[in-house]
Design a protein around this motif. Structure first.
Motif, PDB file in Angstrom:
ATOM      1  N   GLY A  83       0.797  -1.220   0.000  1.00 21.11           N
ATOM      2  CA  GLY A  83       0.000   0.000   0.000  1.00 21.11           C
ATOM      3  C   GLY A  83       0.831   1.272   0.000  1.00 21.11           C
ATOM      4  N   THR A  84       0.230   2.316  -0.509  1.00 19.79           N
ATOM      5  CA  THR A  84       0.898   3.601  -0.671  1.00 19.79           C
ATOM      6  C   THR A  84       1.440   4.139   0.645  1.00 19.79           C
ATOM      7  OG1 THR A  84      -0.516   4.109  -2.552  1.00 19.79           O
ATOM      8  CG2 THR A  84       0.580   5.968  -1.496  1.00 19.79           C
ATOM      9  N   ASP A  85       0.668   4.061   1.707  1.00 20.68           N
ATOM     10  CA  ASP A  85       1.090   4.597   2.999  1.00 20.68           C
ATOM     11  C   ASP A  85       2.386   3.946   3.473  1.00 20.68           C
ATOM     12  OD1 ASP A  85       0.462   6.455   5.170  1.00 20.68           O
ATOM     13  OD2 ASP A  85       0.280   4.619   6.381  1.00 20.68           O
ATOM     14  N   TYR A  86       2.480   2.634   3.305  1.00 15.95           N
ATOM     15  CA  TYR A  86       3.696   1.922   3.716  1.00 15.95           C
ATOM     16  C   TYR A  86       4.894   2.487   2.965  1.00 15.95           C
ATOM     17  CZ  TYR A  86       7.235  -1.686   4.148  1.00 15.95           C
ATOM     18  OH  TYR A  86       8.415  -2.350   4.383  1.00 15.95           O
ATOM     19  N   TYR A  87       4.788   2.585   1.655  1.00 17.31           N
ATOM     20  CA  TYR A  87       5.927   3.029   0.856  1.00 17.31           C
ATOM     21  C   TYR A  87       6.312   4.471   1.158  1.00 17.31           C
ATOM     22  CZ  TYR A  87       5.582  -1.295  -1.734  1.00 17.31           C
ATOM     23  OH  TYR A  87       5.566  -2.613  -2.068  1.00 17.31           O
ATOM     24  N   LEU A  88       5.329   5.331   1.332  1.00 18.76           N
ATOM     25  CA  LEU A  88       5.636   6.737   1.586  1.00 18.76           C
ATOM     26  C   LEU A  88       6.283   6.964   2.949  1.00 18.76           C
ATOM     27  CD1 LEU A  88       2.551   8.528   0.010  1.00 18.76           C
ATOM     28  CD2 LEU A  88       4.859   8.258  -0.939  1.00 18.76           C
ATOM     29  N   HIS A  89       6.111   6.012   3.855  1.00 23.94           N
ATOM     30  CA  HIS A  89       6.708   6.141   5.183  1.00 23.94           C
ATOM     31  C   HIS A  89       7.868   5.163   5.398  1.00 23.94           C
ATOM     32  CE1 HIS A  89       2.814   8.139   5.664  1.00 23.94           C
ATOM     33  NE2 HIS A  89       3.505   8.936   6.445  1.00 23.94           N
ATOM     34  N   GLN A  90       8.337   4.563   4.336  1.00 24.23           N
ATOM     35  CA  GLN A  90       9.426   3.585   4.415  1.00 24.23           C
ATOM     36  C   GLN A  90      10.723   4.250   3.930  1.00 24.23           C
ATOM     37  OE1 GLN A  90      11.888   1.387   4.834  1.00 24.23           O
ATOM     38  NE2 GLN A  90      10.360  -0.206   5.152  1.00 24.23           N
ATOM     39  N   PRO A  91      11.692   4.463   4.849  1.00 27.12           N
ATOM     40  CA  PRO A  91      12.946   5.118   4.450  1.00 27.12           C
ATOM     41  C   PRO A  91      13.687   4.388   3.322  1.00 27.12           C
ATOM     42  CG  PRO A  91      12.773   5.017   6.841  1.00 27.12           C
ATOM     43  CD  PRO A  91      11.638   4.207   6.286  1.00 27.12           C
ATOM     44  N   LEU A  92      13.613   3.073   3.297  1.00 28.75           N
ATOM     45  CA  LEU A  92      14.299   2.338   2.234  1.00 28.75           C
ATOM     46  C   LEU A  92      13.648   2.591   0.870  1.00 28.75           C
ATOM     47  CD1 LEU A  92      15.154  -1.003   4.042  1.00 28.75           C
ATOM     48  CD2 LEU A  92      16.746   0.793   3.325  1.00 28.75           C
ATOM     49  N   PHE A  93      12.354   2.857   0.853  1.00 25.76           N
ATOM     50  CA  PHE A  93      11.697   3.230  -0.401  1.00 25.76           C
ATOM     51  C   PHE A  93      12.237   4.565  -0.884  1.00 25.76           C
ATOM     52  CE2 PHE A  93       8.271   5.439  -2.704  1.00 25.76           C
ATOM     53  CZ  PHE A  93       8.108   4.553  -3.765  1.00 25.76           C
ATOM     54  N   HIS A  94      12.416   5.504   0.031  1.00 25.26           N
ATOM     55  CA  HIS A  94      12.978   6.803  -0.340  1.00 25.26           C
ATOM     56  C   HIS A  94      14.411   6.656  -0.845  1.00 25.26           C
ATOM     57  CE1 HIS A  94       9.598   9.258   1.002  1.00 25.26           C
ATOM     58  NE2 HIS A  94       9.457   8.347   1.951  1.00 25.26           N
ATOM     59  N   LEU A  95      15.171   5.768  -0.220  1.00 28.12           N
ATOM     60  CA  LEU A  95      16.524   5.487  -0.693  1.00 28.12           C
ATOM     61  C   LEU A  95      16.478   4.904  -2.103  1.00 28.12           C
ATOM     62  CD1 LEU A  95      19.583   5.161  -0.412  1.00 28.12           C
ATOM     63  CD2 LEU A  95      19.146   2.977   0.759  1.00 28.12           C
ATOM     64  N   LYS A  96      15.591   3.939  -2.301  1.00 24.90           N
ATOM     65  CA  LYS A  96      15.456   3.302  -3.608  1.00 24.90           C
ATOM     66  C   LYS A  96      15.077   4.328  -4.680  1.00 24.90           C
ATOM     67  CE  LYS A  96      12.928  -0.495  -5.728  1.00 24.90           C
ATOM     68  NZ  LYS A  96      11.844  -1.448  -5.575  1.00 24.90           N
ATOM     69  N   MET A  97      14.167   5.218  -4.375  1.00 29.17           N
ATOM     70  CA  MET A  97      13.751   6.249  -5.337  1.00 29.17           C
ATOM     71  C   MET A  97      14.876   7.257  -5.584  1.00 29.17           C
ATOM     72  SD  MET A  97      10.869   5.394  -6.500  1.00 29.17           S
ATOM     73  CE  MET A  97      11.614   3.770  -6.379  1.00 29.17           C
ATOM     74  N   THR A  98      15.649   7.574  -4.549  1.00 30.80           N
ATOM     75  CA  THR A  98      16.801   8.467  -4.716  1.00 30.80           C
ATOM     76  C   THR A  98      17.826   7.835  -5.657  1.00 30.80           C
ATOM     77  OG1 THR A  98      16.465   9.423  -2.528  1.00 30.80           O
ATOM     78  CG2 THR A  98      18.661   9.675  -3.493  1.00 30.80           C
ATOM     79  N   LEU A  99      18.078   6.553  -5.480  1.00 30.18           N
ATOM     80  CA  LEU A  99      19.003   5.847  -6.370  1.00 30.18           C
ATOM     81  C   LEU A  99      18.479   5.846  -7.802  1.00 30.18           C
ATOM     82  CD1 LEU A  99      19.876   2.864  -4.012  1.00 30.18           C
ATOM     83  CD2 LEU A  99      21.388   4.771  -4.631  1.00 30.18           C
TER      84      LEU A  99
END
Length: 151
Positions: free
Chosen positions: A71-87
């Motif tokens: 779900g969207t909420d999980y990803y938006l609050h998951q630091p590793l998702f932000h890292l993955k998107m930054t990469l």
């Protein structure tokens, strides 16, 4: 359930094929630079890399924000998702110069004009850095899949 499986399979296959393609492009660029390769090999690997990047973007977006997976909420609050998107953004930024140059090569070759190979060494290094960033994205994704929360 089958849709989840299909999306995950497409996403993971795009990662694997994309990693191969960006590495193959780097090797083909090096060979072109030392006179043992040809532009066609570079362009084929680049095409595969481009298709895989688009597939990753679409399948990842659908998985994260289309009501699948956690779900969207999980990803938006998951630091590793932000890292993955930054990469992923770093890969996109690194890709600008090679992409523009290889588009110019395609147009030049279509007109029968010689291509400028002055920066093939740089573009080979960029390709290999992008491959490393893809691997780091996989590391981040495995942490996300297991619910690892940093900080």
């Amino acid at each position: 359930m089958l849709t989840h499986w299909f999306l995950a399979a497409v996403h993971l296959l795009a990662v694997a094929l994309g990693l191969w393609a960006v590495l193959a492009r780097g090797v083909a660029l090096r060979r072109l630079g030392d006179g043992t390769g040809e532009a066609r090999s570079v362009l084929i690997a680049d095409n595969v890399w481009g298709v895989c990047a688009i597939t990753l973007l679409i399948s990842g977006g659908v998985r994260a924000f289309g009501g699948y997976e956690k779900g969207t909420d999980y990803y938006l609050h998951q630091p590793l998702f932000h890292l993955k998107m930054t990469l992923f953004v770093l890969i996109l930024l690194l890709e600008i110069a090679p992409m523009v140059t290889l588009i110019k090569w395609r147009m030049a070759l279509a007109r029968g004009v010689a291509i400028d190979t002055n920066r093939v060494g740089l573009f080979a290094r960029i390709s290999h850095i992008e491959a490393l960033l893809v691997l780091l994205m996989v590391v981040a994704a495995t942490g996300m899949a297991r619910g690892v929360m940093l900080g």
